[in-house]
Motif scaffolding. Structure first.
Motif, PDB file in Angstrom:
ATOM      1  N   GLN A 130      13.380  -4.795 -13.538  1.00  0.00           N
ATOM      2  CA  GLN A 130      12.957  -6.032 -14.031  1.00  0.00           C
ATOM      3  C   GLN A 130      13.520  -7.094 -14.104  1.00  0.00           C
ATOM      4  N   PHE A 138      10.547  -9.349 -12.450  1.00  0.00           N
ATOM      5  CA  PHE A 138       9.980  -9.701 -13.662  1.00  0.00           C
ATOM      6  C   PHE A 138      10.526 -10.599 -14.263  1.00  0.00           C
ATOM      7  N   MET A 139      11.429 -10.447 -14.479  1.00  0.00           N
ATOM      8  CA  MET A 139      11.760 -11.782 -15.289  1.00  0.00           C
ATOM      9  C   MET A 139      12.411 -13.036 -14.169  1.00  0.00           C
ATOM     10  N   GLN A 180      10.351 -14.026 -12.275  1.00  0.00           N
ATOM     11  CA  GLN A 180       8.493 -14.094 -12.198  1.00  0.00           C
ATOM     12  C   GLN A 180       8.102 -15.316 -12.859  1.00  0.00           C
ATOM     13  N   SER A 181       8.082 -14.545 -14.594  1.00  0.00           N
ATOM     14  CA  SER A 181       7.846 -15.249 -15.101  1.00  0.00           C
ATOM     15  C   SER A 181       8.407 -15.854 -15.620  1.00  0.00           C
ATOM     16  N   ALA A 182      10.016 -16.887 -15.093  1.00  0.00           N
ATOM     17  CA  ALA A 182      10.223 -17.627 -14.872  1.00  0.00           C
ATOM     18  C   ALA A 182       9.653 -18.809 -13.749  1.00  0.00           C
ATOM     19  N   GLY A 237       3.622  -5.119 -15.208  1.00  0.00           N
ATOM     20  CA  GLY A 237       3.313  -6.835 -14.772  1.00  0.00           C
ATOM     21  C   GLY A 237       3.039  -7.893 -13.950  1.00  0.00           C
ATOM     22  N   ILE A 238       4.357  -6.626 -12.937  1.00  0.00           N
ATOM     23  CA  ILE A 238       5.097  -7.702 -11.571  1.00  0.00           C
ATOM     24  C   ILE A 238       3.437  -7.929 -10.552  1.00  0.00           C
ATOM     25  N   ASN A 239       2.797  -8.833 -10.519  1.00  0.00           N
ATOM     26  CA  ASN A 239       2.710  -9.000  -9.713  1.00  0.00           C
ATOM     27  C   ASN A 239       2.505  -9.118  -8.385  1.00  0.00           C
TER      28      ASN A 239
END
Ligand SMILES: C[S@@+](CC[C@H](N)C(=O)[O-])C[C@H]1O[C@@H](n2cnc3c(N)ncnc32)[C@H](O)[C@@H]1O
Length: 224
Positions: free
Chosen positions: A61, A64-65, A67-69, A90-92
């Motif tokens: 989690q 992912f947060m 990465q999304s930011a 979806g973590i790259n």
């Protein structure tokens, strides 16, 4: 790597991780993750050029947060079910990495600006010492380690191992599991012992539970 961490990994590899992932779907603890994300972001001064590695990311989690930011973050774990879950959400950047066994330089070709080790209560004193040494060597000169520990003050009846670890094997009442798990508890003195030659304390607080003292949370800056 202690027998306790070996047992923990074996437990996660034989269904424990899937149990953990399923429970996370039922109770995603969104508020806790939002709070941690803000804490990490503040300590990074919102600098998106910083290289971040998370040790033992579990369901992924936080990574992912970040990465999304727009942050540059690598999620890791040593348990395939957790790595699959990190890929699934979806973590790259996902790497298989056991921070107690694998050589950091074989897995990563750079020094990190921030290492996060969040909610890894399955490490005894020797494992934790090893994690501190690994993180120290993996960080850039002014790099940060964000880490939390279960607070020994909240568990006065824990057993004490010969190496000083306060711990117990148990099933959590609020998160029941099929098998008992190893939990280690740390006092402020234990944390001083672990960090004093390697890291300065940048920030310290307690959080969690009714009295907000279940966990020690620290941001540590590498000493040079
Ligand atoms: C209690 S879970 C926490 C996961 C996540 N950080 C969270 O807060 O939800 C502990 C995680 O640490 C991982 N872990 C434990 N020992 C490890 C080791 N030696 N190397 C890499 N990962 C480890 C476990 O597989 C698991 O994903």
């Amino acid at each position: 790597m202690s027998e306790h961490n070996i047992k923990t990994i074996n437990m996660y590899n034989s269904g424990g991780a899937l149990e953990y992932i399923q429970r996370n779907e039922i109770d995603p603890e969104t508020e806790k993750w939002d709070k941690l994300f803000d804490y990490v972001e503040n300590n990074l001064c919102k600098d998106k050029n910083k290289k971040i590695i998370e040790f033992g990311s579990g369901c992924g989690q936080l990574a992912f947060m970040l990465q999304s930011a727009g942050y540059n973050v690598i999620a890791t774990d040593t348990v395939d079910d957790f790595l699959n879950e990190q890929n699934r959400i979806g973590i790259n950047k996902v790497k298989k990495y056991n921070f107690l066994l694998d050589n950091y330089n074989d897995v990563f070709d750079f020094k990190a600006d921030l290492i996060v080790s969040w909610r890894n209560p399955h490490l005894d004193m020797d494992d934790m010492k090893k994690l501190f040494d690994v993180a120290y060597n993996a960080l850039t000169d002014d790099g940060l380690l964000i880490i939390n520990f279960q607070n020994a003050d909240v568990h006065p009846n824990a057993s004490v191992l010969p190496n000083g670890t306060k711990c117990e094997y148990k099933v959590l009442e609020d998160k029941p599991t099929k098998e008992k798990r190893f939990y280690a508890y740390f006092s402020k003195e234990d944390i001083e012992y672990l960090r004093k030659d390697l890291f300065e304390i940048e920030e310290y607080h307690n959080e969690g539970g009714k009295e907000q003292k279940n966990w020690h949370v620290l941001t540590l800056r590498k000493k040079v």
